[in-house]
Design a protein around this motif. Structure first.
Motif, PDB file in Angstrom:
ATOM      1  N   TYR A  94       0.824  -1.202   0.000  1.00 41.83           N
ATOM      2  CA  TYR A  94       0.000   0.000   0.000  1.00 41.83           C
ATOM      3  C   TYR A  94       0.866   1.263   0.000  1.00 41.83           C
ATOM      4  O   TYR A  94       0.624   2.193  -0.791  1.00 41.83           O
ATOM      5  CB  TYR A  94      -0.924  -0.008   1.217  1.00 41.83           C
ATOM      6  N   LEU A  95       1.865   1.312   0.857  1.00 40.23           N
ATOM      7  CA  LEU A  95       2.733   2.489   0.897  1.00 40.23           C
ATOM      8  C   LEU A  95       3.520   2.631  -0.396  1.00 40.23           C
ATOM      9  O   LEU A  95       3.765   3.753  -0.871  1.00 40.23           O
ATOM     10  CB  LEU A  95       3.675   2.406   2.098  1.00 40.23           C
ATOM     11  N   TRP A  96       3.910   1.507  -0.990  1.00 42.93           N
ATOM     12  CA  TRP A  96       4.632   1.558  -2.274  1.00 42.93           C
ATOM     13  C   TRP A  96       3.721   2.155  -3.357  1.00 42.93           C
ATOM     14  O   TRP A  96       4.165   2.966  -4.168  1.00 42.93           O
ATOM     15  CB  TRP A  96       5.091   0.160  -2.666  1.00 42.93           C
ATOM     16  N   ASP A  97       2.448   1.756  -3.354  1.00 38.73           N
ATOM     17  CA  ASP A  97       1.497   2.327  -4.305  1.00 38.73           C
ATOM     18  C   ASP A  97       1.276   3.810  -4.033  1.00 38.73           C
ATOM     19  O   ASP A  97       1.271   4.634  -4.959  1.00 38.73           O
ATOM     20  CB  ASP A  97       0.153   1.599  -4.215  1.00 38.73           C
ATOM     21  N   GLN A  98       1.069   4.165  -2.769  1.00 39.44           N
ATOM     22  CA  GLN A  98       0.820   5.553  -2.416  1.00 39.44           C
ATOM     23  C   GLN A  98       2.008   6.450  -2.757  1.00 39.44           C
ATOM     24  O   GLN A  98       1.835   7.615  -3.116  1.00 39.44           O
ATOM     25  CB  GLN A  98       0.503   5.663  -0.918  1.00 39.44           C
ATOM     26  N   ALA A  99       3.205   5.919  -2.653  1.00 39.51           N
ATOM     27  CA  ALA A  99       4.419   6.667  -2.992  1.00 39.51           C
ATOM     28  C   ALA A  99       4.679   6.686  -4.489  1.00 39.51           C
ATOM     29  O   ALA A  99       5.640   7.321  -4.938  1.00 39.51           O
ATOM     30  CB  ALA A  99       5.619   6.057  -2.260  1.00 39.51           C
ATOM     31  N   GLU A 100       3.825   5.972  -5.258  1.00 37.77           N
ATOM     32  CA  GLU A 100       3.962   5.852  -6.716  1.00 37.77           C
ATOM     33  C   GLU A 100       5.296   5.241  -7.117  1.00 37.77           C
ATOM     34  O   GLU A 100       5.822   5.509  -8.201  1.00 37.77           O
ATOM     35  CB  GLU A 100       3.744   7.202  -7.397  1.00 37.77           C
ATOM     36  N   LEU A 101       5.832   4.400  -6.254  1.00 39.96           N
ATOM     37  CA  LEU A 101       7.050   3.671  -6.593  1.00 39.96           C
ATOM     38  C   LEU A 101       6.749   2.470  -7.477  1.00 39.96           C
ATOM     39  O   LEU A 101       7.661   1.778  -7.923  1.00 39.96           O
ATOM     40  CB  LEU A 101       7.767   3.226  -5.318  1.00 39.96           C
ATOM     41  N   THR A 102       5.466   2.217  -7.737  1.00 40.83           N
ATOM     42  CA  THR A 102       5.056   1.201  -8.707  1.00 40.83           C
ATOM     43  C   THR A 102       4.958   1.783 -10.109  1.00 40.83           C
ATOM     44  O   THR A 102       4.748   1.044 -11.067  1.00 40.83           O
ATOM     45  CB  THR A 102       3.694   0.606  -8.316  1.00 40.83           C
ATOM     46  N   HIS A 103       5.097   3.097 -10.247  1.00 43.85           N
ATOM     47  CA  HIS A 103       5.006   3.760 -11.546  1.00 43.85           C
ATOM     48  C   HIS A 103       6.401   3.845 -12.171  1.00 43.85           C
ATOM     49  O   HIS A 103       7.384   4.117 -11.477  1.00 43.85           O
ATOM     50  CB  HIS A 103       4.446   5.172 -11.387  1.00 43.85           C
ATOM     51  N   TRP A 104       6.458   3.649 -13.480  1.00 42.17           N
ATOM     52  CA  TRP A 104       7.752   3.758 -14.164  1.00 42.17           C
ATOM     53  C   TRP A 104       7.590   4.425 -15.516  1.00 42.17           C
ATOM     54  O   TRP A 104       6.660   4.128 -16.265  1.00 42.17           O
ATOM     55  CB  TRP A 104       8.408   2.386 -14.343  1.00 42.17           C
ATOM     56  N   LYS A 105       8.508   5.342 -15.800  1.00 36.08           N
ATOM     57  CA  LYS A 105       8.620   5.990 -17.111  1.00 36.08           C
ATOM     58  C   LYS A 105      10.090   6.017 -17.498  1.00 36.08           C
ATOM     59  O   LYS A 105      10.971   6.016 -16.621  1.00 36.08           O
ATOM     60  CB  LYS A 105       8.066   7.416 -17.061  1.00 36.08           C
ATOM     61  N   PRO A 106      10.396   6.028 -18.792  1.00 38.72           N
ATOM     62  CA  PRO A 106      11.803   6.026 -19.213  1.00 38.72           C
ATOM     63  C   PRO A 106      12.614   7.167 -18.598  1.00 38.72           C
ATOM     64  O   PRO A 106      13.806   7.009 -18.325  1.00 38.72           O
ATOM     65  CB  PRO A 106      11.707   6.158 -20.741  1.00 38.72           C
ATOM     66  N   GLY A 107      11.979   8.302 -18.358  1.00 39.05           N
ATOM     67  CA  GLY A 107      12.701   9.440 -17.789  1.00 39.05           C
ATOM     68  C   GLY A 107      13.141   9.240 -16.356  1.00 39.05           C
ATOM     69  O   GLY A 107      13.908  10.048 -15.821  1.00 39.05           O
ATOM     70  N   PHE A 108      12.688   8.164 -15.711  1.00 40.54           N
ATOM     71  CA  PHE A 108      13.084   7.904 -14.329  1.00 40.54           C
ATOM     72  C   PHE A 108      14.461   7.249 -14.228  1.00 40.54           C
ATOM     73  O   PHE A 108      14.990   7.116 -13.122  1.00 40.54           O
ATOM     74  CB  PHE A 108      12.067   6.986 -13.641  1.00 40.54           C
TER      75      PHE A 108
END
Length: 437
Positions: free
Chosen positions: A150-164
């Motif tokens: 849940y905290l990983w989702d809330q922190a948006e650490l599950t999101h990825w884009k090439p610019g990261f």
């Protein structure tokens, strides 16, 4: 050809249009908070021509516009407020029961299935928690693992884009997790009060870091005649090794203090997390996360009470097994934009998408891994549920009979544009010039 261009969030606030990054926005949402105004996100409009309702929450250092509960999937894919439908992961059964968000206060109440106190003089049986949860806990309370998810989702650490690429370090992970934990309440107390996430270690700052750590742990020191408070830790594992008595958990960025692990917990650790430890052992570039409750003895030495472990990719994206790892590696290598789905309390036999591509046009593209252990009827039922979402047919990798298929083609996403309007109405309430995240 991929694009990292994301339009700034745009809102209708009191009849005026605002871009998140334009001058005066911080003051405007501070005023909206005081006046209980509901901003509307302009990424999409309903049949009445209105945007999607949002709310303003107060954080420690300012204000932020947040999506209303359960509305993430209503937003456009290129909107910062977009999230996949909760029913596509293990989050769905927990919303409204284990996770209750209150837009009026901005607080989120979390129901935990593990204790955060220990009675003095009473022995605690250490446990290693895995995906196996009792029937009573399904959809009712957060396990250690599902709290981490849940905290990983809330922190948006599950999101990825090439610019990261190259921009997600432990310092970044820690900062986002601490922000995600703000205004989360568990057992009537702020989650942040019990949460310990190690700072990035620096030899030059060793003494200052150690001092701040001891201060952070102070509430967990035992007090005669009172229940002992437990601390909750999220950290990266370096190793678990033999000690003079029992075993010890070594945490990266905490080189000066090991965490005690008794023999019973160590045996359960090896048994319950055999798959996770095997993945971590097979690939040096992977990280292993631990979320654990721990207690302090009279001399301040910490020991683990309960723990769970989750392997993550070099980009800090959670992975379940070798198939999951290979898919995440392929997505990152091909410079795709996606959101990683997580299991929370769901059993390994239940089929959920591994990830959702967000660069395939106006609708997300689900990526599903069919593992050898998946039951045919259950798998077909899960696919039917995904098909009912009115989205493109899921991409499926049948791991028992084929190599990984070619990924769905990337497509451009139409970007909503509008003319930002200057706010001309007088604001009577004194404004708070506070930063916004």
């Amino acid at each position: 050809m991929h694009s990292d261009t994301v339009p700034p969030a745009a809102y209708d606030i009191g009849g005026q249009h605002w871009l998140k990054d334009e001058p005066g926005f911080a003051e405007t949402i501070a005023h909206a908070f005081v006046q209980r105004l509901r901003p509307r996100c302009l990424c999409r409009k309903n049949s009445e021509g209105q945007g999607i309702e949002m709310y303003v929450a107060r954080l420690m250092d300012g204000y932020i516009v947040k999506r209303m509960p359960y509305t993430g999937s209503q937003h456009s894919l290129n909107c910062p407020s977009y999230d996949p439908p909760a029913d596509l992961s293990g989050l769905g059964p927990l919303l409204g029961s284990a996770i209750v968000e209150n837009p009026a206060t901005g607080e989120t109440a979390l129901k935990l299935d593990f204790p955060m106190t220990k009675l003095q003089g009473r022995s605690t049986q250490p446990t290693a928690t895995t995906a196996s949860n009792s029937v009573a806990s399904q959809g009712q309370r957060l396990t250690l693992r599902s709290l981490l998810h849940y905290l990983w989702d809330q922190a948006e650490l599950t999101h990825w884009k090439p610019g990261f690429v190259g921009r997600r370090s432990w310092t970044t992970v820690r900062r986002h997790l601490l922000r995600a934990a703000e205004y989360k309440v568990a057992r009537g107390h702020p989650l942040l009060a019990s949460l310990y996430i190690p700072e990035t270690f620096s030899v030059e700052q060793r003494e200052a870091i150690n001092h701040r750590r001891l201060q952070r742990w102070a509430p967990a020191r035992p007090t005669p005649g009172a229940p002992q408070q437990l601390m909750l830790m999220i950290a990266e594992v370096k190793e678990v090794v033999s000690a003079r008595f029992g075993y010890k958990l070594i945490i990266k960025h905490v080189p000066d203090q090991a965490f005690g692990v008794d023999e019973t917990l160590y045996r359960r650790l090896c048994r319950c997390f055999e798959r996770e430890l095997a993945i971590w052992n097979a690939a040096d570039e992977l990280h292993m996360l631990v979320i654990a409750s721990f207690k302090l003895d009279e001399s301040g030495i910490p020991s683990i009470v309960e723990m769970s472990m989750v392997p993550v990719s070099p980009q800090w994206l959670p992975i379940e097994d070798q198939f999951d790892r290979l898919l995440v590696e392929e997505l990152v290598r091909n410079e795709r934009s996606f959101i990683k789905c997580q299991r929370y309390n769901l059993q390994p036999s239940m089929v959920i998408p591994s990830a959702s591509l967000t660069d395939c046009g106006e609708l997300p593209q689900l990526l599903v891994i069919a593992r050898p252990a998946n039951d045919g009827a259950d798998f077909r039922s899960a696919l039917q549920q995904m098909a009912d979402l009115d989205e493109p047919s899921p991409w499926i990798w049948n791991t028992s009979s084929e190599a990984m298929p070619v990924l769905p083609r990337e497509r451009g996403l139409q970007i909503l544009e509008f003319q930002s309007c200057e706010v001309r109405s007088a604001i009577d309430t004194p404004l708070l010039n506070l930063p916004v995240r």
